[in-house]
Design a protein around this motif. Structure first.
Motif, PDB file in Angstrom:
ATOM      1  N   ASP A   1      34.795  40.846  41.972  1.00 23.51           N
ATOM      2  CA  ASP A   1      36.104  40.942  41.326  1.00 23.51           C
ATOM      3  C   ASP A   1      36.856  39.617  41.431  1.00 23.51           C
ATOM      4  O   ASP A   1      37.515  39.169  40.471  1.00 23.51           O
ATOM      5  CB  ASP A   1      36.937  42.061  41.943  1.00 23.51           C
TER       6      ASP A   1
ATOM      7  N   ASN B   1      35.513  36.616  41.777  1.00 21.99           N
ATOM      8  CA  ASN B   1      34.843  35.613  40.944  1.00 21.99           C
ATOM      9  C   ASN B   1      35.197  35.806  39.466  1.00 21.99           C
ATOM     10  O   ASN B   1      35.369  34.827  38.710  1.00 21.99           O
ATOM     11  CB  ASN B   1      33.329  35.706  41.122  1.00 21.99           C
ATOM     12  N   ASN B   2      35.292  37.068  39.034  1.00 18.80           N
ATOM     13  CA  ASN B   2      35.591  37.340  37.631  1.00 18.80           C
ATOM     14  C   ASN B   2      37.075  37.147  37.308  1.00 18.80           C
ATOM     15  O   ASN B   2      37.417  36.731  36.185  1.00 18.80           O
ATOM     16  CB  ASN B   2      35.182  38.769  37.264  1.00 18.80           C
ATOM     17  N   ASN B   3      37.948  37.390  38.204  1.00 23.43           N
ATOM     18  CA  ASN B   3      39.387  37.296  37.939  1.00 23.43           C
ATOM     19  C   ASN B   3      40.128  36.810  39.185  1.00 23.43           C
ATOM     20  O   ASN B   3      40.781  37.569  39.867  1.00 23.43           O
ATOM     21  CB  ASN B   3      39.934  38.658  37.495  1.00 23.43           C
TER      22      ASN B   3
ATOM     23  N   ASP C   1      42.748  34.902  39.394  1.00 16.66           N
ATOM     24  CA  ASP C   1      44.210  34.877  39.305  1.00 16.66           C
ATOM     25  C   ASP C   1      44.855  36.179  39.808  1.00 16.66           C
ATOM     26  O   ASP C   1      46.004  36.175  40.237  1.00 16.66           O
ATOM     27  CB  ASP C   1      44.618  34.641  37.831  1.00 16.66           C
ATOM     28  N   ALA C   2      44.106  37.228  39.686  1.00 14.61           N
ATOM     29  CA  ALA C   2      44.695  38.525  40.122  1.00 14.61           C
ATOM     30  C   ALA C   2      44.900  38.581  41.638  1.00 14.61           C
ATOM     31  O   ALA C   2      45.679  39.387  42.153  1.00 14.61           O
ATOM     32  CB  ALA C   2      43.792  39.688  39.671  1.00 14.61           C
ATOM     33  N   TYR C   3      44.231  37.721  42.354  1.00 12.33           N
ATOM     34  CA  TYR C   3      44.345  37.746  43.817  1.00 12.33           C
ATOM     35  C   TYR C   3      45.155  36.562  44.359  1.00 12.33           C
ATOM     36  O   TYR C   3      45.191  36.337  45.544  1.00 12.33           O
ATOM     37  CB  TYR C   3      42.932  37.727  44.448  1.00 12.33           C
TER      38      TYR C   3
END
Length: 397
Positions: free
Chosen positions: A385, A387-389, A391-393
């Protein structure tokens, strides 16, 4: 028979399948234990009654027993009823103690001989049994020799009563003599004044008969009035009145104590005094014989079990015990290891416990492994998750 088996701590299931000799053997053993409990109940009840019954003249009880005074009832009913209850409780206590002592006593080495090792092992039970035998034998002993004890006790009560009266006379008479001396002194003064007054009355009468009352006659009259006033003053003196009242109180108290001397002497009728008189009247030989008799009855089951030869009952009992241990997964390896003192100890293995323990350990290990896998899978998912997104973290603040 089943009741006696239960009293002896025997297994009814095994005995019903054993020989007749084994059945009778445990009937006799249980009968001795029950008989001991019954004797303890009787002895305890009688001892309780002896301690708490109203005290009286020992010879009255003796007369009632002999039928000399048929209208005399020496039994105190309330105390007797309480004694019966106490006796039953005491008998139940002794019965259970005896039952425990006998059932906890092993069978020894299975031979008739009582070895030194067996005797040492049974010594605590023998001591407890001897103490119980003493508590049973003494009340029975004083009941056996009751007639002789009552006669001796009555003589002792008479001596006690006489000694008590002598002590009362000695103490009371000293105080009474002091008060009487004071009163006697005042009475002597009154007697002297009355004597003088009598003479003066005669003198006055003589003077009057010879020409009337002269100057001397007047002096006699004045002295007579003075004597009478002094007598009145002595009789009305508060101290004199108090001494007289104290004397009356002392004499009354003395008479009351003398009347109660019989009750005081009757208080000598106690359990300890009767035990002492039983030893004196019966002699130490008979007293020891009675005690040994009850010790024999009490200790017989213990020695009886040590002398038992192994019988079918014992083998069946051991077999059933082994079957129960096998069924429950209990293994005993005898003399497996020596302890710190060099004594061989048994190794006890509880296989069912070990099985459950192993299952529990495996279950916990499996749960731990599954938990690790779940954590690793969750961790791998989160990494994907991120690696794919990413910015969300992330946060700009």
């Amino acid at each position: 028979m089943r009741l006696f088996w239960k009293a002896a701590g025997a297994d009814r299931f095994i005995l019903e399948r054993s020989t007749y000799g084994d059945q009778i053997k445990y009937v006799c053993l249980g009968g001795i234990i029950i008989a001991t409990g019954v004797m303890a109940a009787i002895a305890g009840g009688y001892a309780f009654y002896t301690i708490f019954a109203p005290k009286g003249n020992a010879i009255d009880s003796f007369k009632a027993v002999e039928g000399i005074a048929s209208n005399y009832d020496p039994t105190d009913v309330p105390t007797a009823l309480i004694s019966i209850v106490f006796g039953l409780i005491w008998g139940a206590i002794i019965f259970n103690i005896d039952r425990f002592i006998v059932t906890s006593t092993g069978k020894g080495d299975g031979t008739e001989a009582i070895t030194r090792k067996e005797l040492v092992g049974a010594l605590p039970r023998i001591i407890m049994g001897a103490i119980i035998a003493l508590t049973i034998s003494k009340p029975v002993e004083i009941r056996m020799f009751k007639t002789e004890i009552d006669v001796a006790l009555h003589a002792k009560q008479i001596k006690q009563e006489q000694a008590y009266k002598a002590e009362i006379e000695k103490v009371a008479n000293g105080e009474i003599d002091k008060k009487q001396a004071i009163i006697r002194e005042q009475l002597n003064r009154i007697a002297r004044l009355d004597s003088i007054s009598t003479v003066r009355k005669a003198d006055i009468a003589y003077e009057n008969s010879h020409g009337g009352c002269s100057l001397k006659c007047t002096e006699f009259k004045n002295q007579l009035v003075s004597n009478q006033a002094e007598v009145t003053a002595i009789k009305s003196d508060p101290e004199f009145i108090k001494v007289k009242k104290d004397l009356e109180a002392l004499e009354t108290d003395k008479l009351n104590k003398l009347k109660e001397s019989g009750k005081v002497a009757a208080g000598l009728d106690g359990l300890l005094e009767r035990i002492k008189l039983a030893h004196e009247e019966a002699g130490w030989v008979i007293s020891m014989f009675v005690t040994l008799l009850f010790m024999t009855i009490e200790l017989t089951p213990i020695f009886f079990k040590l002398m038992l030869i192994k019988s079918p009952y014992d083998y069946m009992e051991e077999n059933i015990k082994e079957l129960i241990k096998a069924d429950k997964g209990i293994e005993i390896q005898h003399n497996f290891y020596p302890d710190g003192e060099g004594i061989e100890r048994d190794l006890v293995i509880n296989h069912q416990v070990l099985r459950i323990l192993k299952e529990k350990i495996q279950l916990l290990e499996a749960q731990s492994a599954l938990s690790n896998e779940a954590i690793n899978a969750w961790k791998h998912k989160k990494q994907n998750d991120i690696n794919n997104n990413p910015d969300a973290y992330l946060s700009e603040e």
